[in-house]
Design a protein around this motif. Structure first.
Motif, PDB file in Angstrom:
ATOM      1  N   ILE A   1      48.099  46.633  52.808  1.00 35.64           N
ATOM      2  CA  ILE A   1      47.351  46.467  51.553  1.00 35.64           C
ATOM      3  C   ILE A   1      46.667  47.752  51.103  1.00 35.64           C
ATOM      4  CG2 ILE A   1      46.980  43.985  51.862  1.00 35.64           C
ATOM      5  CD1 ILE A   1      44.013  44.709  52.562  1.00 35.64           C
ATOM      6  N   MET A   2      46.776  48.806  51.910  1.00 29.69           N
ATOM      7  CA  MET A   2      46.044  50.044  51.632  1.00 29.69           C
ATOM      8  C   MET A   2      46.331  50.597  50.239  1.00 29.69           C
ATOM      9  SD  MET A   2      43.796  52.168  52.633  1.00 29.69           S
ATOM     10  CE  MET A   2      43.618  52.081  54.392  1.00 29.69           C
ATOM     11  N   TYR A   3      47.589  50.644  49.835  1.00 29.61           N
ATOM     12  CA  TYR A   3      47.932  51.195  48.526  1.00 29.61           C
ATOM     13  C   TYR A   3      47.256  50.392  47.415  1.00 29.61           C
ATOM     14  CZ  TYR A   3      50.403  52.321  44.279  1.00 29.61           C
ATOM     15  OH  TYR A   3      50.680  52.680  42.988  1.00 29.61           O
ATOM     16  N   ASP A   4      47.333  49.064  47.493  1.00 34.10           N
ATOM     17  CA  ASP A   4      46.750  48.205  46.462  1.00 34.10           C
ATOM     18  C   ASP A   4      45.223  48.348  46.401  1.00 34.10           C
ATOM     19  OD1 ASP A   4      49.037  46.459  45.342  1.00 34.10           O
ATOM     20  OD2 ASP A   4      49.342  46.388  47.513  1.00 34.10           O
ATOM     21  N   VAL A   5      44.579  48.412  47.556  1.00 34.68           N
ATOM     22  CA  VAL A   5      43.123  48.570  47.603  1.00 34.68           C
ATOM     23  C   VAL A   5      42.722  49.892  46.951  1.00 34.68           C
ATOM     24  CG1 VAL A   5      41.140  48.903  49.138  1.00 34.68           C
ATOM     25  CG2 VAL A   5      42.796  47.102  49.624  1.00 34.68           C
TER      26      VAL A   5
ATOM     27  N   ALA B   1      44.469  51.718  44.802  1.00 35.69           N
ATOM     28  CA  ALA B   1      44.803  51.717  43.370  1.00 35.69           C
ATOM     29  C   ALA B   1      43.780  50.914  42.566  1.00 35.69           C
ATOM     30  CB  ALA B   1      46.197  51.145  43.160  1.00 35.69           C
ATOM     31  N   GLU B   2      43.354  49.762  43.065  1.00 35.91           N
ATOM     32  CA  GLU B   2      42.381  48.953  42.346  1.00 35.91           C
ATOM     33  C   GLU B   2      41.007  49.615  42.320  1.00 35.91           C
ATOM     34  OE1 GLU B   2      42.231  44.859  43.535  1.00 35.91           O
ATOM     35  OE2 GLU B   2      44.362  44.563  43.146  1.00 35.91           O
ATOM     36  N   ALA B   3      40.638  50.276  43.403  1.00 34.41           N
ATOM     37  CA  ALA B   3      39.344  50.971  43.435  1.00 34.41           C
ATOM     38  C   ALA B   3      39.322  52.105  42.417  1.00 34.41           C
ATOM     39  CB  ALA B   3      39.035  51.487  44.833  1.00 34.41           C
ATOM     40  N   ALA B   4      40.450  52.761  42.214  1.00 34.89           N
ATOM     41  CA  ALA B   4      40.536  53.866  41.261  1.00 34.89           C
ATOM     42  C   ALA B   4      40.346  53.371  39.828  1.00 34.89           C
ATOM     43  CB  ALA B   4      41.871  54.580  41.394  1.00 34.89           C
ATOM     44  N   LEU B   5      40.655  52.100  39.574  1.00 35.88           N
ATOM     45  CA  LEU B   5      40.505  51.543  38.235  1.00 35.88           C
ATOM     46  C   LEU B   5      39.039  51.248  37.899  1.00 35.88           C
ATOM     47  CD1 LEU B   5      43.508  49.067  38.180  1.00 35.88           C
ATOM     48  CD2 LEU B   5      43.351  51.306  37.071  1.00 35.88           C
ATOM     49  N   ASN B   6      38.205  51.112  38.908  1.00 33.56           N
ATOM     50  CA  ASN B   6      36.772  50.775  38.687  1.00 33.56           C
ATOM     51  C   ASN B   6      35.955  51.979  38.360  1.00 33.56           C
ATOM     52  OD1 ASN B   6      37.025  48.055  38.959  1.00 33.56           O
ATOM     53  ND2 ASN B   6      36.811  48.140  41.167  1.00 33.56           N
TER      54      ASN B   6
ATOM     55  N   VAL C   1      30.575  31.871  42.286  1.00 34.90           N
ATOM     56  CA  VAL C   1      32.000  31.588  42.467  1.00 34.90           C
ATOM     57  C   VAL C   1      32.580  31.569  41.065  1.00 34.90           C
ATOM     58  CG1 VAL C   1      33.724  29.950  43.274  1.00 34.90           C
ATOM     59  CG2 VAL C   1      31.606  30.255  44.568  1.00 34.90           C
ATOM     60  N   VAL C   2      33.505  32.483  40.803  1.00 33.02           N
ATOM     61  CA  VAL C   2      34.078  32.614  39.464  1.00 33.02           C
ATOM     62  C   VAL C   2      35.601  32.564  39.539  1.00 33.02           C
ATOM     63  CG1 VAL C   2      32.114  33.960  38.619  1.00 33.02           C
ATOM     64  CG2 VAL C   2      34.109  35.147  39.537  1.00 33.02           C
ATOM     65  N   PHE C   3      36.193  32.240  38.404  1.00 35.12           N
ATOM     66  CA  PHE C   3      37.641  32.213  38.308  1.00 35.12           C
ATOM     67  C   PHE C   3      38.155  33.611  37.980  1.00 35.12           C
ATOM     68  CE2 PHE C   3      41.444  31.826  35.593  1.00 35.12           C
ATOM     69  CZ  PHE C   3      42.306  31.292  36.535  1.00 35.12           C
ATOM     70  N   GLY C   4      39.212  34.007  38.652  1.00 32.06           N
ATOM     71  CA  GLY C   4      39.891  35.268  38.378  1.00 32.06           C
ATOM     72  C   GLY C   4      41.385  35.015  38.359  1.00 32.06           C
ATOM     73  N   SER C   5      42.096  35.739  37.550  1.00 33.78           N
ATOM     74  CA  SER C   5      43.538  35.512  37.425  1.00 33.78           C
ATOM     75  C   SER C   5      44.270  35.814  38.727  1.00 33.78           C
ATOM     76  CB  SER C   5      44.117  36.378  36.308  1.00 33.78           C
ATOM     77  OG  SER C   5      44.063  37.737  36.678  1.00 33.78           O
ATOM     78  N   ARG C   6      45.402  35.168  38.905  1.00 38.13           N
ATOM     79  CA  ARG C   6      46.211  35.390  40.107  1.00 38.13           C
ATOM     80  C   ARG C   6      46.641  36.852  40.219  1.00 38.13           C
ATOM     81  NH1 ARG C   6      49.139  31.939  43.867  1.00 38.13           N
ATOM     82  NH2 ARG C   6      47.666  30.466  43.020  1.00 38.13           N
ATOM     83  N   SER C   7      46.951  37.467  39.085  1.00 43.67           N
ATOM     84  CA  SER C   7      47.387  38.871  39.128  1.00 43.67           C
ATOM     85  C   SER C   7      46.262  39.788  39.608  1.00 43.67           C
ATOM     86  CB  SER C   7      47.890  39.324  37.749  1.00 43.67           C
ATOM     87  OG  SER C   7      46.858  39.222  36.785  1.00 43.67           O
ATOM     88  N   ALA C   8      45.022  39.400  39.377  1.00 47.31           N
ATOM     89  CA  ALA C   8      43.894  40.203  39.845  1.00 47.31           C
ATOM     90  C   ALA C   8      43.587  39.937  41.316  1.00 47.31           C
ATOM     91  CB  ALA C   8      42.657  39.914  38.998  1.00 47.31           C
ATOM     92  N   ASN C   9      44.226  38.948  41.890  1.00 45.88           N
ATOM     93  CA  ASN C   9      43.969  38.583  43.280  1.00 45.88           C
ATOM     94  C   ASN C   9      45.163  38.898  44.177  1.00 45.88           C
ATOM     95  OD1 ASN C   9      41.583  37.723  44.324  1.00 45.88           O
ATOM     96  ND2 ASN C   9      41.825  35.598  43.717  1.00 45.88           N
ATOM     97  N   ARG C  10      45.924  39.896  43.829  1.00 45.15           N
ATOM     98  CA  ARG C  10      47.138  40.265  44.551  1.00 45.15           C
ATOM     99  C   ARG C  10      46.874  40.542  46.032  1.00 45.15           C
ATOM    100  NH1 ARG C  10      52.017  42.464  45.081  1.00 45.15           N
ATOM    101  NH2 ARG C  10      52.268  44.564  45.873  1.00 45.15           N
ATOM    102  N   ILE C  11      45.797  41.216  46.336  1.00 46.26           N
ATOM    103  CA  ILE C  11      45.518  41.605  47.722  1.00 46.26           C
ATOM    104  C   ILE C  11      45.273  40.378  48.602  1.00 46.26           C
ATOM    105  CG2 ILE C  11      43.922  42.854  49.220  1.00 46.26           C
ATOM    106  CD1 ILE C  11      43.637  44.890  46.905  1.00 46.26           C
TER     107      ILE C  11
END
Length: 138
Positions: free
Chosen positions: A127-131, A133-138, A92-102
């Motif tokens: 949420i399809m667009y966000d999912v 877009a984020e997958a493309a960044l990985n 369990v880790v902390f992640g920024s709110r902006s990274a947890n948009r979905i």
């Protein structure tokens, strides 16, 4: 109030998602803790190892790693810790709110739902667009 959870693989691709309505008068940190408990319970049903739970509520993440027991919040955290005891290689880790948009989009969607929703195989349209877009960044 509502909570949202999304499961992605190591490349950020969608696996499944869930949102749930939470009834009652709770403090925000209690709702965040309930969201983590919900996610841990949900994942436990089909996968009990090699997971990373990213939570944007630092108070919840800190409490998972602490030894305090004084309030209803601590009771929810205790439930989370009990679930974690029976899981292997789960963090369990902390992640920024902006990274947890979905997850926030999923939680917000509960206001228009009468009950919990679960999506398998493909993400819901909102949420399809966000999912993607984020997958493309990985």
């Amino acid at each position: 109030m509502g909570v949202g959870c999304i499961v992605r693989d190591h490349q950020g691709r969608f696996i499944r998602a869930r949102s749930k309505v939470v009834h009652g008068r709770l403090q925000p940190r209690e709702v965040e803790a309930m969201g983590l408990r919900e996610a841990l319970s949900w994942i436990k049903d089909w996968r009990s190892h090699r997971c990373v739970f990213e939570c944007d509520a630092k108070q919840v993440v800190d409490a998972i790693h602490a030894e305090e027991w004084r309030s209803y919040f601590d009771t929810i955290i205790g439930d989370c810790k009990d679930i974690l005891k029976h899981s292997n290689e789960v963090l369990v880790v902390f992640g920024s709110r902006s990274a947890n948009r979905i997850t926030h989009l999923l939680a917000t969607a509960t206001y228009s739902m009468s009950d919990s929703q679960e999506w398998l195989v493909s993400a819901p349209d909102f949420i399809m667009y966000d999912v993607t877009a984020e997958a493309a960044l990985n």
